[in-house]
Structures are given as C-alpha cells and as structure tokens.
Design a protein around this motif. Structure first.
Motif, PDB file in Angstrom:
ATOM      1  N   ILE A 173     -96.740  49.463 -18.304  1.00 56.22           N
ATOM      2  CA  ILE A 173     -95.573  50.306 -18.143  1.00 56.22           C
ATOM      3  C   ILE A 173     -94.628  50.079 -19.325  1.00 56.22           C
ATOM      4  O   ILE A 173     -94.513  48.965 -19.815  1.00 56.22           O
ATOM      5  N   GLU A 177     -89.511  53.072 -18.749  1.00 52.20           N
ATOM      6  CA  GLU A 177     -90.065  53.446 -17.461  1.00 52.20           C
ATOM      7  C   GLU A 177     -89.819  52.332 -16.436  1.00 52.20           C
ATOM      8  O   GLU A 177     -89.580  52.583 -15.267  1.00 52.20           O
ATOM      9  N   ALA A 180     -86.341  52.541 -15.161  1.00 51.40           N
ATOM     10  CA  ALA A 180     -86.248  53.623 -14.183  1.00 51.40           C
ATOM     11  C   ALA A 180     -86.788  53.168 -12.832  1.00 51.40           C
ATOM     12  O   ALA A 180     -86.231  53.499 -11.781  1.00 51.40           O
ATOM     13  N   TYR A 181     -87.873  52.413 -12.890  1.00 50.01           N
ATOM     14  CA  TYR A 181     -88.457  51.905 -11.646  1.00 50.01           C
ATOM     15  C   TYR A 181     -87.476  50.990 -10.919  1.00 50.01           C
ATOM     16  O   TYR A 181     -87.300  51.087  -9.698  1.00 50.01           O
TER      17      TYR A 181
ATOM     18  N   GLU B 145     -91.774  62.167 -10.764  1.00 51.07           N
ATOM     19  CA  GLU B 145     -91.240  60.887 -11.229  1.00 51.07           C
ATOM     20  C   GLU B 145     -90.976  59.959 -10.051  1.00 51.07           C
ATOM     21  O   GLU B 145     -91.434  58.833  -9.978  1.00 51.07           O
ATOM     22  N   ASN B 149     -92.721  56.262  -8.771  1.00 45.80           N
ATOM     23  CA  ASN B 149     -91.971  55.026  -8.562  1.00 45.80           C
ATOM     24  C   ASN B 149     -92.022  54.566  -7.113  1.00 45.80           C
ATOM     25  O   ASN B 149     -92.148  53.373  -6.831  1.00 45.80           O
ATOM     26  N   ARG B 152     -95.308  52.940  -6.534  1.00 47.92           N
ATOM     27  CA  ARG B 152     -95.294  51.588  -7.105  1.00 47.92           C
ATOM     28  C   ARG B 152     -94.628  50.622  -6.139  1.00 47.92           C
ATOM     29  O   ARG B 152     -95.142  49.543  -5.856  1.00 47.92           O
TER      30      ARG B 152
END
Lengths: 192, 192
Positions: A173, A177, A180-181, B145, B149, B152
């Motif tokens: 990743i 990104e 953002a996660y 998006e 996430n 994840r």
DNA sequence: CGCGATCCATACTCGTGCGTATGGTATCCG
DNA sequence: CGGATACCATACGCACGAGTATGGATCGCG
C-alpha cells in the motif's frame, strides 16, 4: 562481509544479551533465537552466554520481562493526559499507525503463541491494552457494554493489521493510501 | 494411551499424508510438522513417508496446495447467491463467527509467515478474500474507495480475532457475550 | 499361482543446536 | 603489583530430526 560490524569493545552484560535477543526476535521471530547466532552477532562465543544465563529459556524469559517492563507506558500516559476525551482516539490511532517500529516485537510474539513462555506475557500486555482502550471508549461517550465490544473490535483490527503487513506483504500500500485508510478507520470506529 | 487409535488398515496414499499434515498444522502449527511424528500418528514409520514424498518440504508444499484448492469456495458462492446485497454482510459475519473450525489452518499459517513456502499461498488466499469482501461492500452501496478501506478494516479484524482467540485465550468470552460482540461488529462495520 | 509393482520397516548417517568442562584473559581492588 | 573475580574461548558430549540404504511384506493382475 559479515565480520564484526559493531565496534563494541567493552565486556557484555546480561542486559546486552537481552536487548540483542529482543532485536533478533523483532527481526526474525522467536524461533530464530539461537545462542550461537546471538553470540556471533555480538562478536563473542557461547562461552560468554552461559556465564550470564543458565539456559536459552532463561534468556527468553528475561528478555520478555524486560520488554514487558519497557512497555508502552509513555503512550498511554500521554494519551490519557489529553483534556478532550473525544480527541484521544483519533490521536491514538494516528500515533500507532505512524510509529510501527515499537510494535514489531509484539507482532513477532503474536506468531509465537505456541511457546508456553510467551503466552502469559502476551496475555498480560494485551489485557492491559484492552482495558486502556475500553476506558477511552467509555470516556468518549459509549455505554460500557458498547465500549468493551468496540475495544475488542479495534484491538482485533490492530492485531490483524500487524500480521497482514509486517509478515505478509499484501499488495504494498502507498503512503497516501495508508493515510486514507487510517482516516477511514477513525471515522468508522470512533464515536462521532 | 496414545497408541494407534485409528484402525486404518489399508495402505496409505500421498493424500492421506497431506490430510494428516493439515490436521497437525491446524492443531500445533507448521513448526510441529515432523515426519516421524506424523508417521507415528498414522501408525507407520518414516520408510513409508519417503516413498510418497521426496522431502519434508515437498509434503508441506503439497499440503498447502491441497488446502488452497479445497478453499472456501462454497461459502463464497453461497453468499454471492443471496439476492439482497445488504443481507450478505451480516450473513457472512455470522457464518464465519460460528464456523471457526475451517479457519484453524489459516490461523496456523498466519503464524508461519516466516516460512518462505507459506507466504505465496497466504498472499493468494488473502488477496482473493479481500477482493471478495470489497465486492460485497460495493454491492452494499459503498463507493469504491470506501469499500476497499472497509474491506481492509474488516479483514484485519477477522485476522486479529483469530490470533487473539485460538492461540492467546484472552479472558474467555462466554457464548452469549460472543454473539453480542458479533452483532456489535455487524452494526459498526456494515452500511445501514 | 506367481511375479512385478507398490508400500512399509529397520537400521543406519549426518547436520545442527543446546549445554558442559575447563582453561585463558581482562579488570578491579587492596 | 599480585590475586580474586568477572568475562570469554575452545573443545567437547549429547539429543533430535531429516534423509538414505536396503530388505521385507502385500497387492494387483495375467
């Protein structure tokens, strides 16, 4: 090539061995903790080791206790010192996400839960952290039941993240990104 | 006491060894995969093993591939066959939570990510599951998006849960309390 | 039946890593 | 400055697990 790169010419103490052991554990896991390997890395031989420790097991034990001691006390205290309870969770999340280095030992021990020696240590550490997390959620406004479950969920996400990233390298990743996660995580796991 | 409890008097095949290996991995981890131990458990000796496999490594490889094959295809197909996309996530959550047995191998392999042989297998399996999860979140209404996430986060929670329960036995949670936890998870991780 | 292929047992070798024995060197202190 | 103590090197023994060699048992099939 791999000759003694460390110019540590002083004699060694038990603590030196423990630190080296923790470093090795963080890098290659508990299974790689071998006395001769450690000795090579420290530029000495087994003869030295068995003066400081009675057995390999004793070294592991001492190292684990040392690690548990050092602990994450600073982080906990700093977070709890924040005036606004609502601001604590985002801060905690971002901090943990960006300072992953101290968590490498924890990640390594997570994979060694079959060793009887590490289980009690990990149980204590994880329990303390869980209680800490639960408290923050309560202070952020969640009812007790809710706070406990949310803490469980959050901590599980933390543990899973460690596994999926340190060891397994899921589709690498990017930095942006990842940020953002983390923000997504804060939005969904943190009470508004 | 632990004498040959299995009255399997027929000759063994390579698949028998692979299944036994997977069972042993699920119970005691990859590190415990020793040929003589396996042989004892199957009521034979090493002589048999080395007829079916060239090396211990070969057995591990074959077992992993076998495990990857068997896969979780059924679960995925059944979930995707559900008409209402919104109903899929809760169903998936509850199902995984209540049928943990098939996930024991995955949990064990998670702790063996230092073995070069398991990394690619786990990478593939985890990747497939992640894509599956992401899809469900998209079909449930989340923007791409956001769906990625959330997947994840959810998958990390799953992985972390496996670690914290199979291996570490955090304060043994009761059955009812566990159900409450699962429902809490569904509420916070699933789009309304 | 009988013979070739398949499956397994027994008895080794070999490498590796823990632990021990014993002697050597450095450091501190009186 | 000399001896006691702390630290380290060298050389072993030993257990354990992988892999090999070789002969025996058992099955399938003509």
């Amino acid at each position: 090539m791999n000759a003694s790169a460390k110019p540590e010419r002083t004699r060694l103490s038990a603590e030196d061995w423990e630190d080296a052991a923790l470093k090795l554990i963080a890098d290659q896991g508990v299974g790689a903790l071998a006395v001769e390997a450690l000795a090579r890395q420290l530029g000495v031989t087994k003869g030295s080791f068995y003066w400081h420790f009675r057995t390999r097991e004793a070294l592991l034990q001492a190292s684990l206790e040392r690690w548990e001691q050092y602990g994450e006390r600073e982080v906990i205290e700093q977070i709890e010192a924040m005036p606004d309870p609502r601001a604590r969770l985002p801060e905690l999340f971002r901090r943990v996400a960006h300072e992953l280095a101290p968590h490498r030992v924890y990640a390594a021990l997570l994979k060694a839960l079959d060793h009887p020696q590490v289980v009690p240590v990990m149980a204590r550490v994880s329990q303390r952290r869980m209680e800490f997390l639960t408290n923050i959620y309560r202070e952020a406004g969640l009812p007790p039941e809710e706070a406990l479950n949310r803490a469980r969920l959050t901590y599980a996400a933390y543990v899973g993240f460690l596994q999926l990233n340190f060891t397994l390298g899921l589709p690498r990743i990017s930095h942006d990104e990842f940020d953002a996660y983390v923000e997504h995580m804060i939005r969904t796991l943190t009470p508004a």
